[in-house]
Write a protein that holds these residues in place. Structure first.
Motif, PDB file in Angstrom:
ATOM      1  N   PRO A 111      -0.043  -6.003   0.756  1.00  0.00           N
ATOM      2  CA  PRO A 111       0.260  -7.290   1.357  1.00  0.00           C
ATOM      3  C   PRO A 111       1.328  -8.143   1.171  1.00  0.00           C
ATOM      4  N   VAL A 112       2.210  -7.755   0.107  1.00  0.00           N
ATOM      5  CA  VAL A 112       3.623  -8.233  -0.033  1.00  0.00           C
ATOM      6  C   VAL A 112       4.594  -7.623   0.616  1.00  0.00           C
ATOM      7  N   SER A 113       4.471  -6.514   1.363  1.00  0.00           N
ATOM      8  CA  SER A 113       5.668  -5.587   1.919  1.00  0.00           C
ATOM      9  C   SER A 113       6.484  -6.432   2.886  1.00  0.00           C
ATOM     10  N   THR A 114       6.049  -7.526   3.630  1.00  0.00           N
ATOM     11  CA  THR A 114       6.994  -8.315   4.524  1.00  0.00           C
ATOM     12  C   THR A 114       7.685  -9.333   3.823  1.00  0.00           C
ATOM     13  N   LEU A 115       7.582  -9.515   2.559  1.00  0.00           N
ATOM     14  CA  LEU A 115       8.297 -10.436   1.783  1.00  0.00           C
ATOM     15  C   LEU A 115       9.718  -9.802   1.253  1.00  0.00           C
ATOM     16  N   THR A 116      10.710 -10.878   1.288  1.00  0.00           N
ATOM     17  CA  THR A 116      11.931 -10.235   0.583  1.00  0.00           C
ATOM     18  C   THR A 116      11.798  -9.872  -0.666  1.00  0.00           C
ATOM     19  N   ARG A 117      12.735  -9.394  -1.328  1.00  0.00           N
ATOM     20  CA  ARG A 117      12.710  -9.217  -2.619  1.00  0.00           C
ATOM     21  C   ARG A 117      12.768 -10.302  -3.643  1.00  0.00           C
ATOM     22  N   ALA A 118      13.437 -11.622  -3.110  1.00  0.00           N
ATOM     23  CA  ALA A 118      13.435 -12.722  -3.825  1.00  0.00           C
ATOM     24  C   ALA A 118      11.997 -13.419  -3.497  1.00  0.00           C
TER      25      ALA A 118
END
Length: 101
Positions: free
Chosen positions: A36-43
């Motif tokens: 679920p967090v794969s679309t988030l940037t690293r930051a």
């Protein structure tokens, strides 16, 4: 991924924001996979993790060298990408990745 999310306490070394136990900023979080967090940037992922660990925006800003405005901007981006509107929903998202990731 579980260790990357739960074991990502932050520290500031030489002015660079780094995930603890890594040699590079934001290591081990964000981008890739079907979680679920794969679309988030690293930051964005790192901010989400810090908040899920119970850190306040003010404490994250002090320790990371980011401004509170930058952190709130990251939160706004996360909320928009994940169609959530509350910090508690963000924490649930991070914990679901940690539990099932």
């Amino acid at each position: 991924m579980r260790e990357a999310l739960l074991g990502s306490s932050f520290h500031v070394e030489g002015g660079a924001r780094q995930a603890e136990g890594s040699g590079t900023p934001w290591a081990g979080v964000g981008r890739g996979g079907d979680d679920p967090v794969s679309t988030l940037t690293r930051a964005e992922s790192q901010v989400a993790v810090w908040l899920a660990e119970g850190k306040s925006v003010r404490n994250i800003a002090r320790a990371s060298g980011l401004t509170t405005n930058t952190l709130y901007w990251h939160l706004q981006q996360i909320y928009q990408k994940k169609s959530i509107s509350r910090q508690v929903d963000l924490v649930r998202l991070v914990l679901s990745v940690a539990e099932f990731g």
